[in-house]
Write a protein that holds these residues in place. Structure first.
Motif, PDB file in Angstrom:
ATOM      1  N   ASN A  93       0.862  -0.956  -0.110  1.00  0.00           N
ATOM      2  CA  ASN A  93      -0.012   0.031   0.035  1.00  0.00           C
ATOM      3  C   ASN A  93       0.655   1.184   0.055  1.00  0.00           C
ATOM      4  OD1 ASN A  93      -1.700   2.115   0.664  1.00  0.00           O
ATOM      5  ND2 ASN A  93      -2.905   0.788   1.925  1.00  0.00           N
ATOM      6  N   PRO A  94       0.844   2.110  -1.194  1.00  0.00           N
ATOM      7  CA  PRO A  94       1.676   3.297  -1.042  1.00  0.00           C
ATOM      8  C   PRO A  94       1.678   4.327   0.020  1.00  0.00           C
ATOM      9  CG  PRO A  94       0.075   3.569  -2.423  1.00  0.00           C
ATOM     10  CD  PRO A  94      -0.054   2.153  -1.931  1.00  0.00           C
ATOM     11  N   ASN A  95       0.377   4.191   0.976  1.00  0.00           N
ATOM     12  CA  ASN A  95       0.486   4.917   1.983  1.00  0.00           C
ATOM     13  C   ASN A  95       1.487   4.600   3.458  1.00  0.00           C
ATOM     14  OD1 ASN A  95      -1.665   6.684   0.974  1.00  0.00           O
ATOM     15  ND2 ASN A  95      -3.077   5.110   1.372  1.00  0.00           N
ATOM     16  N   ARG A  96       1.992   3.221   3.053  1.00  0.00           N
ATOM     17  CA  ARG A  96       2.687   2.625   4.044  1.00  0.00           C
ATOM     18  C   ARG A  96       4.152   2.685   3.658  1.00  0.00           C
ATOM     19  NH1 ARG A  96       0.546   3.864   8.017  1.00  0.00           N
ATOM     20  NH2 ARG A  96       1.876   2.520   9.075  1.00  0.00           N
ATOM     21  N   HIS A  97       4.292   3.219   2.734  1.00  0.00           N
ATOM     22  CA  HIS A  97       5.799   3.499   2.213  1.00  0.00           C
ATOM     23  C   HIS A  97       6.665   4.325   3.147  1.00  0.00           C
ATOM     24  CE1 HIS A  97       9.209   3.884  -0.362  1.00  0.00           C
ATOM     25  NE2 HIS A  97       8.873   5.172  -0.651  1.00  0.00           N
ATOM     26  N   LEU A  98       7.969   4.006   3.630  1.00  0.00           N
ATOM     27  CA  LEU A  98       8.541   4.214   4.763  1.00  0.00           C
ATOM     28  C   LEU A  98       8.012   4.335   6.052  1.00  0.00           C
ATOM     29  CD1 LEU A  98       9.451   7.753   2.872  1.00  0.00           C
ATOM     30  CD2 LEU A  98      10.468   5.565   2.481  1.00  0.00           C
ATOM     31  N   HIS A  99       6.888   3.606   6.175  1.00  0.00           N
ATOM     32  CA  HIS A  99       6.194   3.357   7.503  1.00  0.00           C
ATOM     33  C   HIS A  99       6.227   2.148   7.910  1.00  0.00           C
ATOM     34  CE1 HIS A  99       4.899   7.588   7.771  1.00  0.00           C
ATOM     35  NE2 HIS A  99       4.621   7.529   6.478  1.00  0.00           N
ATOM     36  N   ASN A 100       6.048   1.614   8.946  1.00  0.00           N
ATOM     37  CA  ASN A 100       5.573   0.209   9.466  1.00  0.00           C
ATOM     38  C   ASN A 100       4.327  -0.251   8.615  1.00  0.00           C
ATOM     39  OD1 ASN A 100       5.748  -2.317  10.801  1.00  0.00           O
ATOM     40  ND2 ASN A 100       5.527  -1.575  12.762  1.00  0.00           N
ATOM     41  N   TYR A 101       4.173  -1.505   8.339  1.00  0.00           N
ATOM     42  CA  TYR A 101       3.314  -1.989   7.300  1.00  0.00           C
ATOM     43  C   TYR A 101       3.093  -3.629   7.905  1.00  0.00           C
ATOM     44  CZ  TYR A 101       6.902  -4.472   4.720  1.00  0.00           C
ATOM     45  OH  TYR A 101       7.857  -5.067   4.083  1.00  0.00           O
ATOM     46  N   ARG A 102       2.017  -4.026   7.296  1.00  0.00           N
ATOM     47  CA  ARG A 102       1.644  -5.489   7.675  1.00  0.00           C
ATOM     48  C   ARG A 102       1.708  -6.241   6.542  1.00  0.00           C
ATOM     49  NH1 ARG A 102      -3.473  -7.956  11.292  1.00  0.00           N
ATOM     50  NH2 ARG A 102      -3.137 -10.032  10.561  1.00  0.00           N
ATOM     51  N   TYR A 103       1.039  -5.843   5.278  1.00  0.00           N
ATOM     52  CA  TYR A 103       0.821  -6.564   3.977  1.00  0.00           C
ATOM     53  C   TYR A 103       1.846  -6.278   3.026  1.00  0.00           C
ATOM     54  CZ  TYR A 103      -3.504  -7.562   6.732  1.00  0.00           C
ATOM     55  OH  TYR A 103      -4.360  -7.984   7.500  1.00  0.00           O
ATOM     56  N   THR A 104       2.370  -7.441   2.297  1.00  0.00           N
ATOM     57  CA  THR A 104       3.077  -7.013   0.961  1.00  0.00           C
ATOM     58  C   THR A 104       2.539  -7.954  -0.085  1.00  0.00           C
ATOM     59  OG1 THR A 104       5.303  -7.041  -0.066  1.00  0.00           O
ATOM     60  CG2 THR A 104       4.987  -8.468   1.470  1.00  0.00           C
ATOM     61  N   TYR A 105       2.693  -7.571  -1.270  1.00  0.00           N
ATOM     62  CA  TYR A 105       2.069  -8.379  -2.381  1.00  0.00           C
ATOM     63  C   TYR A 105       3.354  -8.543  -3.301  1.00  0.00           C
ATOM     64  CZ  TYR A 105      -2.095  -6.742  -0.215  1.00  0.00           C
ATOM     65  OH  TYR A 105      -3.167  -6.418   0.432  1.00  0.00           O
ATOM     66  N   GLY A 106       3.318  -9.829  -4.350  1.00  0.00           N
ATOM     67  CA  GLY A 106       4.257  -9.928  -5.376  1.00  0.00           C
ATOM     68  C   GLY A 106       3.720 -11.122  -6.116  1.00  0.00           C
ATOM     69  N   VAL A 107       4.815 -11.714  -6.774  1.00  0.00           N
ATOM     70  CA  VAL A 107       4.522 -12.744  -7.542  1.00  0.00           C
ATOM     71  C   VAL A 107       5.380 -14.056  -7.039  1.00  0.00           C
ATOM     72  CG1 VAL A 107       4.275 -11.552  -9.610  1.00  0.00           C
ATOM     73  CG2 VAL A 107       6.457 -12.106  -9.148  1.00  0.00           C
ATOM     74  N   ASN A 108       4.962 -15.293  -7.479  1.00  0.00           N
ATOM     75  CA  ASN A 108       5.556 -16.290  -6.872  1.00  0.00           C
ATOM     76  C   ASN A 108       5.362 -17.638  -8.002  1.00  0.00           C
ATOM     77  OD1 ASN A 108       4.100 -19.105  -5.656  1.00  0.00           O
ATOM     78  ND2 ASN A 108       5.542 -18.438  -4.115  1.00  0.00           N
TER      79      ASN A 108
END
Length: 519
Positions: free
Chosen positions: A395-410
């Protein structure tokens, strides 16, 4: 007659689509989701080849003439397609008007400080398209000291330029990470320029809008100069609210970097991996403009960084890591096209590094007035290596901040493809607690290859994962593609926009979404 291997279509050349093509929508696109997804309701598709002059030179010479990322044969490796050339605009002979003499296609960035070709007003085009009034300009970057400006609607190349065009002191820079760091709250743009030589020199650079207005020359500052015996290929770096974090992993050029000029490409110029050479994290104070701390860890290699943030007196950096840089060689197209004998590329593992007690290390550095003494970096956790992870997005609003979720490819291993076939969501809080099994969710469709999922938050959302994911997907079975829209909380499909029959969406890596309401 046997049908062709469905994944091979992803390596074909993509024809230009200069005029917008309406796509067929299945499902319901949220009404608030209006904007432009740059990759390379109503959904349209268009694409441009932004390096036609360079392609013509290749065709005429029947060879690759500038310095490239991998082998000289432009058909040999997928990285020729995505990581492109290293030389600066002047060396490429690019035209200041069209800027099509270079292949600069890895990352798109909006509103580069100081560019004035697209004034802050709505511009209309012959086909009825119009610019977003808050999108002043659009640039693309690659792994060299060269940038390309594009028209944000037609994708027409406008010009090539280098960081040296902004400041003479940066003309000697040979490489810069394809991924810059941009503080969305301040608008500051950061990069790291590497100059080859017996002692490699890394210049950490900040570019920001002039106090005199957006249409004036930008303010540029060299925050720090870091000397090292290791000139290294760095595709990205990290940043927090307090620090620029240069992750100096191991992918070193031989002969002080002169090997690139000798071989004419980067891949053959890298030294062999040495497990005894430590990787480093250099911390540069964004506000004081100084290299204030260094941390070391065991050798690794990476392309991308998920996120970094200040955590009390520590800095946290999350990185998909590889054991070494031989993964680059795994992506040669001859290997990826080999249906029966291709070697699966090495996969990355999500790892969290912690750089602790920074104030103590900064105090020692300031007291000695010399280069920081390295301290050990800690590993907080690592995702199960069997759950590979690349092309991270948050979530771009969590950029440079503590965050919980990330997304990618697998890559699941369930389909007969050597590339990624799933989109993955990772709950970092569950990983930290040791609950690896329920920490991940997936989207998968047979014979499909997704690109980096781009997260767009729902307007007014209060939950971090309240939003949608956009991914351009190659549908190998139908030899076409579609834009996929997923519910980022459930990973269930909301809608898709199908490309017309016969239109191919080749494998592509990164994307950037620009909403029409704000930038």
């Amino acid at each position: 007659m046997d049908s062709p291997w469905p994944y091979v279509s992803g390596y074909d050349n993509c024809p230009e689509v200069p005029d917008p093509v309406p796509l067929t929508v299945k499902g319901t696109i949220p009404e608030w989701l209006e904007g432009a997804l740059y990759r390379g309701g109503r959904v349209t598709f268009r694409s441009r080849n932004t390096s036609n002059d360079l392609r013509e030179r290749y065709r005429t010479a029947e060879a690759v003439t500038p310095v490239t990322f991998c082998q000289r044969d432009p058909c040999k490796t997928i990285f020729q397609k995505f990581f492109t050339t290293f030389k600066g605009a002047a060396a490429l002979g690019g035209s200041p008007l069209t800027g099509t003499n270079g292949n600069v296609v890895v990352i798109a960035t909006a509103n580069f400080p100081g560019l004035t070709d697209n004034p802050n007003e709505t511009k209309k085009y012959n086909d009825g398209s119009k610019t977003n009034p808050k999108l002043r300009n659009l640039i693309t970057t690659t792994d060299g000291n060269v940038l390309q400006q594009l028209d944000p609607v037609t994708l027409e190349p406008i010009r090539l330029f280098t960081y040296g065009d902004l400041d003479d002191s940066l003309k000697t820079g040979n490489l810069a990470p394809a991924h810059p760091c941009v503080d969305l709250e301040t608008g500051e743009y950061f990069t790291v320029l590497l100059s080859f030589g017996p002692t490699a020199l890394y210049k950490v650079v900040r570019v920001r809008q002039s106090s005199k207005g957006p249409n004036r020359e930008p303010d540029l500052d060299v925050l720090a100069e870091i000397k090292s015996p290791r000139p290294t290929y760095l595709h990205s770096f990290a940043m927090t609210k307090r620090f620029v974090v240069v992750a100096h992993w191991q992918c070193d050029f031989a002969a002080w970097g002169l090997s690139v000029l000798w071989y004419g490409n980067a891949w053959e110029s890298f030294k062999a991996h040495d497990p005894n050479v430590k990787a480093s994290f250099y911390l540069i104070d964004r506000h004081a403009g100084r290299h204030v701390a260094t941390f070391e860890t065991d050798a690794y290699f990476s392309f991308h960084i998920v996120n970094a943030f200040d955590d009390g007196d520590d800095v946290v950096v999350d990185i998909p890591v590889y054991k070494d840089h031989t993964v680059i060689g795994d992506y040669f197209i001859d290997n990826l096209r080999n249906e029966t004998g291709g070697k699966p590329p090495q996969m990355a593992t999500l790892r969290r590094y912690r750089l602790s007690d920074i104030t103590k290390h900064v105090s020692k550095t300031l007291a000695s007035d010399s280069a920081p003494i390295p301290a050990p970096a800690k590993v907080d956790f690592e995702l199960d290596p069997n759950i590979n992870f690349e092309l991270p997005s948050i979530n771009p609003n969590r950029h440079l901040h503590n965050y919980r979720y990330t997304y990618g490819v697998n890559r699941s291993g369930e389909n007969n493809t050597l590339l990624y076939d799933r989109i993955i969501k990772i709950d970092i809080d569950k990983v930290k607690s040791g609950d690896q099994k329920s920490a991940v969710k997936f989207w998968i469709q047979n014979q499909c290859t997704p690109s980096e999922p781009v997260f767009i938050p729902t307007p007014g959302a209060t939950e971090e994962d309240d939003g949608v994911l956009l991914s351009i997907v190659l549908d190998g079975g139908r030899r076409t593609g579609f834009m996929l829209i997923l519910n980022a909380q459930t990973m269930e499909e909301i809608a898709r926009a199908d490309m017309p029959e016969g239109k191919i969406a080749p494998h592509n890596f990164h994307g950037m979404f620009i909403p029409h309401s704000a930038v």
